[in-house]
Write a protein that holds these residues in place. Structure first.
Motif, short mmCIF file in Angstrom:
data_model
loop_
_atom_site.label_atom_id
_atom_site.label_comp_id
_atom_site.label_asym_id
_atom_site.label_seq_id
_atom_site.Cartn_x
_atom_site.Cartn_y
_atom_site.Cartn_z
N GLU A 29 1.35 9.68 -5.77
CA GLU A 29 1.89 10.90 -5.52
C GLU A 29 2.83 11.40 -6.39
N ALA A 30 4.01 10.55 -6.94
CA ALA A 30 4.81 10.80 -8.04
C ALA A 30 4.17 10.96 -9.24
N SER A 31 3.17 10.45 -9.63
CA SER A 31 2.25 10.79 -10.90
C SER A 31 1.66 11.77 -11.00
N GLU A 71 0.77 -1.16 0.05
CA GLU A 71 0.05 -0.14 0.06
C GLU A 71 0.78 1.37 -0.03
N LYS A 72 1.84 1.10 0.75
CA LYS A 72 2.89 2.33 0.92
C LYS A 72 3.53 2.71 -0.54
N ILE A 73 3.89 1.41 -1.31
CA ILE A 73 4.62 1.81 -2.52
C ILE A 73 3.49 2.29 -3.49
N ILE A 74 2.42 1.91 -3.53
CA ILE A 74 1.36 2.28 -4.59
C ILE A 74 1.13 3.79 -4.25
N LYS A 75 0.86 4.27 -2.90
CA LYS A 75 0.72 5.70 -2.36
C LYS A 75 1.78 6.77 -3.06
N GLU A 76 3.07 6.06 -2.93
CA GLU A 76 4.22 6.96 -3.38
C GLU A 76 4.25 6.90 -5.01
N GLU A 77 3.70 5.94 -5.74
CA GLU A 77 3.69 6.26 -6.93
C GLU A 77 2.33 7.01 -7.45
#
Length: 80
Positions: free
Chosen positions: A62-64, A54-60
Motif C-alpha cells: 500500500e505504501a508503494s 502478511e500484514k507487513i507485506i500489505k502495508e509495504e
C-alpha cells in the motif's frame, strides 16, 4: 489464549525429511507440521507469525502505491 495453553510440541532433533535449515527450525519449533508429500499445516504459533508477515507485506504494498491480487489456488502454467 495464553501461550502456555497452546498445545504444541518441540523436537530435539532435526526432522529427517527437512533439508533446509529454516524448514528444520520451523518443524522443530512446531510452527508447521507435515501432513503428506509437500503438504504442511500451520500450527497456532506458525499461523500467527504468517499473519504478522502478511500484514507487513500489505502495508509495504500500500505504501508503494501498488495493488494486491489473489489468484486462484490452481493457476494455469501459461501465465508464468
Amino acid at each position: 489464549m495464553k501461550t502456555s495453553q497452546i498445545p504444541f510440541r518441540t523436537l530435539r532433533d532435526s526432522p529427517s525429511e527437512a533439508i533446509i535449515s529454516s524448514h528444520q527450525l520451523m518443524m522443530r519449533a512446531d510452527l508447521i507440521r507435515k501432513l503428506g508429500n509437500g503438504l504442511y499445516t500451520y500450527m497456532p504459533l506458525g499461523l500467527r507469525a504468517y499473519r504478522k508477515l502478511e500484514k507487513i507485506i500489505k502495508e509495504e504494498i500500500e505504501a508503494s502505491g501498488a495493488m494486491e491480487f489473489k489468484p486462484t489456488v490452481i493457476v494455469p502454467g501459461d501465465i508464468w
